[in-house]
Design an enzyme around this catalytic site. Structure first.
Site, PDB file in Angstrom:
ATOM      1  N   ASP A 245      78.823  51.241   4.143  1.00  0.00           N
ATOM      2  CA  ASP A 245      78.679  51.954   5.410  1.00  0.00           C
ATOM      3  C   ASP A 245      79.071  53.415   5.224  1.00  0.00           C
ATOM      4  O   ASP A 245      79.919  53.736   4.393  1.00  0.00           O
ATOM      5  CB  ASP A 245      79.610  51.363   6.476  1.00  0.00           C
ATOM      6  CG  ASP A 245      79.130  50.028   6.996  1.00  0.00           C
ATOM      7  OD1 ASP A 245      77.992  49.649   6.699  1.00  0.00           O
ATOM      8  OD2 ASP A 245      79.916  49.372   7.702  1.00  0.00           O
ATOM      9  N   ARG A 246      78.520  54.255   6.067  1.00  0.00           N
ATOM     10  CA  ARG A 246      78.824  55.680   5.997  1.00  0.00           C
ATOM     11  C   ARG A 246      80.328  55.956   6.021  1.00  0.00           C
ATOM     12  O   ARG A 246      80.837  56.794   5.280  1.00  0.00           O
ATOM     13  CB  ARG A 246      78.161  56.412   7.170  1.00  0.00           C
ATOM     14  CG  ARG A 246      78.403  57.926   7.143  1.00  0.00           C
ATOM     15  CD  ARG A 246      77.926  58.575   8.419  1.00  0.00           C
ATOM     16  NE  ARG A 246      78.720  58.086   9.545  1.00  0.00           N
ATOM     17  CZ  ARG A 246      78.285  58.081  10.804  1.00  0.00           C
ATOM     18  NH1 ARG A 246      77.076  58.505  11.085  1.00  0.00           N
ATOM     19  NH2 ARG A 246      79.054  57.633  11.775  1.00  0.00           N
TER      20      ARG A 246
END
Length: 240
Positions: free
Chosen positions: A73-74
């Site tokens: 995930d970012r």
């Protein structure tokens, strides 16, 4: 991907020197890099800074840049595996797909479990079409299993080691939140702010990759990023 629904302060792309300084392991088949929090691995539909743009600086003499063998995930930091050529990337993809690669994440959660270790076995499904990647517990969903262990507690927080047995989108974030102890700073499944600090306290701490039948697995550890230090220390972390 509807990550744009939870915009945080954008993180600039890495220079060649910055991404090279984040290489934790390098051999003929793969690289493991220490991904910074806040930078998506892929270019999103609206463009913007991303990690892949910097991969050309990681060729190290090979004709093509490496490619992602999986994703984070970012807002998650830590160990990210890249294949250095097609055959290596295909091999790594199979290892990830069949659960042969073991991953340990560090998370700081609000509150925490009553026990010191356990397993969350909770199927997950999509929240709804509008929310894209967002997930929810769903008895009819895909199998999702996470092993967890408490490494420390303090200040109303707990420091956990999370080992995902399966690799569902947002699995660790939904599993902890649905158990009553969301990850600190999670602005989707917890009480983190929509903008600014504190950001998600989730870090891909260690990855173990059995890349060769004749050699010991490759074990790589990513140092805890600065934004986790304060709350890890509250839970008894000694700085290592």
């Amino acid at each position: 991907m509807s990550e744009s629904l939870d915009q945080t302060i954008p993180v600039p792309e890495l220079t060649a020197e910055e991404i090279q300084s984040r290489v934790l392991h390098r051999d003929g088949l793969m690289l493991v890099i220490d991904k910074p929090a806040g930078l998506p691995v892929h270019r999103g539909p609206k463009g913007g800074a991303n990690l892949e743009t910097s991969f050309d600086a990681l060729r190290f003499g090979l004709p093509r840049p490496p490619v992602l063998a999986h994703r984070l995930d970012r807002d998650t930091s830590g160990c990210l595996v890249l294949g250095r050529h097609r055959k290596a990337t295909a091999s790594l993809g199979l290892l990830f797909k069949h659960g042969k690669i073991s991953k340990t994440y560090w998370a700081v959660v609000e509150g925490g479990p009553a026990e010191n270790e356990g397993t969350i076995d909770m199927p997950l499904g999509r929240l709804n079409a509008e929310r894209g990647w967002w997930q929810k517990p769903d008895p009819e969903g895909q199998t999702a299993i996470t092993n967890w262990k408490v490494l420390g507690r303090g200040g109303g927080l707990s420091w956990l080691a999370l080992e995902p047995v399966t690799g569902r989108t947002h699995q660790l974030r939904v599993h902890t939140s649905a158990s009553g102890w969301p990850i600190f700073g999670d602005n989707i499944y917890g009480s983190g702010p929509r903008f600014g600090e504190p950001t998600l306290h989730l870090h891909s701490r260690e990855i173990v990759i059995p890349i060769s039948k004749n050699k010991e697995p490759v074990r790589v550890v990513a140092p805890a990023p600065k934004h986790l230090h304060e709350r890890l220390r509250m839970c008894g972390w000694n700085g290592e």
